[in-house]
Design a protein around this motif. Structure first.
Motif, short mmCIF file in Angstrom:
data_model
loop_
_atom_site.label_atom_id
_atom_site.label_comp_id
_atom_site.label_asym_id
_atom_site.label_seq_id
_atom_site.Cartn_x
_atom_site.Cartn_y
_atom_site.Cartn_z
N THR A 12 0.83 -1.21 0.00
CA THR A 12 0.00 0.00 0.00
C THR A 12 0.86 1.25 0.00
N SER A 13 1.95 1.23 0.74
CA SER A 13 2.87 2.37 0.74
C SER A 13 3.51 2.56 -0.64
N ALA A 14 3.86 1.47 -1.30
CA ALA A 14 4.45 1.57 -2.64
C ALA A 14 3.43 2.07 -3.67
N LEU A 15 2.16 1.73 -3.48
CA LEU A 15 1.13 2.18 -4.41
C LEU A 15 0.79 3.66 -4.24
N GLY A 16 1.28 4.28 -3.16
CA GLY A 16 0.99 5.69 -2.95
C GLY A 16 1.54 6.58 -4.05
N ILE A 67 6.74 -5.02 -2.55
CA ILE A 67 6.48 -6.45 -2.50
C ILE A 67 7.63 -7.19 -1.84
N LEU A 68 8.86 -6.82 -2.20
CA LEU A 68 10.03 -7.47 -1.60
C LEU A 68 10.11 -7.19 -0.10
N THR A 69 9.84 -5.96 0.29
CA THR A 69 9.87 -5.62 1.72
C THR A 69 8.82 -6.40 2.50
N GLY A 70 7.61 -6.48 1.96
CA GLY A 70 6.57 -7.24 2.64
C GLY A 70 6.90 -8.72 2.73
N ALA A 71 7.49 -9.28 1.67
CA ALA A 71 7.86 -10.69 1.69
C ALA A 71 8.95 -10.97 2.74
N ILE A 72 9.89 -10.07 2.87
CA ILE A 72 10.95 -10.25 3.87
C ILE A 72 10.39 -10.21 5.28
N PHE A 73 9.51 -9.25 5.54
CA PHE A 73 8.91 -9.16 6.87
C PHE A 73 8.03 -10.37 7.16
#
Length: 299
Positions: free
Chosen positions: A189-193, A226-232
């Motif tokens: 959601t932050s990336a879609l901003g 997407i990469l950040t969310g996958a890592i978390f």
């Protein structure tokens, strides 16, 4: 009669060339020094002190466990006496420890992949919606992030008992993916901003299908989120212990459960080596995207 200060200052000043004698005098005002431009307010000393104390509170256990893992004693001892790698040797040669590590890596990988797919799809769908319904669904998906882990564990255990998923790989993956979805949702959601929806209309006008538009336009632009969310999601699943304690079985258990057993059921100093490996690996995984981003050449 005393002369006016304005007239005295003007009569004593030299006339500039090009001005007539009848030109009225102009008062010369001294320029006041401009105040310093402080874009960021200075941090008070008490706030710095509190930040340092909080950082030490979180780092202190690590500074104790890591040196202890290299000790030569067969029990917990700090400061360690001598230097030895027998705890790490026991970790990588004991089938119980290495099997638990393999189970944790497998569950974390599958759960992060499932959470990434579901969280990305939810973020894209909610980004196109507005109104109360979108806010309600977003809040509903974020509930697991603020709910106590024991509450989620009891609910998952009761549900999975009826579905015969306790102690299975599928049960672990579904439960850990559910707690990883909010992290992916927040990151995407932050990336879609900063995403421009005109790009989607331009891609559709050129004849691209929705799947091709997502793969060639949307996904590259939000790949960092997407990469950040996958890592978390991966780290959250790899380090989760409460739900895993409810879902464990004699034939399948993760590394956090084995670490918990080594402290409560038996006194096994190998936990010092496993804890050090977990701390170092999680830190490297979280810092790796930052290092790659800094070394990436700018176009």
């Amino acid at each position: 009669m005393t002369a006016s200060p304005l007239l005295t200052a003007s009569s004593g000043a030299k006339s500039e060339p090009g001005l007539d004698a009848g030109t009225p005098p102009v008062a010369v005002s001294r320029a006041r020094p401009r105040p310093r431009d402080r874009s960021v307010d200075p941090i008070p000393w008490w706030l710095t002190t509190i930040g340092v104390l909080v950082a030490l509170y979180f780092i202190l256990p690590t500074l104790i466990v890591i040196p202890m893992s290299f000790g030569s004693s067969s029990t917990f001892q700090f400061p360690p006496k001598g230097f030895s790698l027998h705890l790490y040797e026991n970790f990588f040669t004991n089938p119980v420890w290495i099997g638990s590590l393999g189970n944790s890596l497998l569950v974390a990988f599958l759960a992060s992949m499932l959470a990434t797919v579901v969280g990305t799809a939810a973020a894209l769908g909610l980004h196109a919606l507005t109104g109360r319904m979108a806010r309600f669904v977003r809040t509903l998906l974020m509930v697991s992030m603020v709910t106590p882990a024991i509450v989620i564990a009891v609910a998952v255990y009761i549900s999975f008992l009826q579905w015969h998923l306790t102690g299975s790989l599928g049960g672990y993956v579904l439960a850990h993916a559910a707690i990883g979805v909010p992290f992916v949702l927040v990151a995407v959601t932050s990336a879609l901003g900063g995403f421009d929806p005109k790009l989607l209309r331009a891609s559709a006008s050129l004849g691209a299908s929705p799947i091709r538009t997502f793969l060639r336009v949307t996904m590259p632009l939000i790949s960092r989120g997407i990469l950040t969310g996958a890592i978390f999601a991966f780290v959250t699943s790899f380090d989760e212990v409460v739900i895993a304690l409810f879902l464990r079985s004699p034939t399948f258990q993760t590394l956090p459960v084995q670490m918990y057993n080594s402290v409560t059921v038996e006194i096994d100093p190998t936990i010092a080596a496993s804890s050090s490996l977990v701390v170092v690996s999680v830190t490297v995984i979280l810092l790796l995207p930052q290092l790659v981003r800094r070394r990436r050449p700018r176009r």
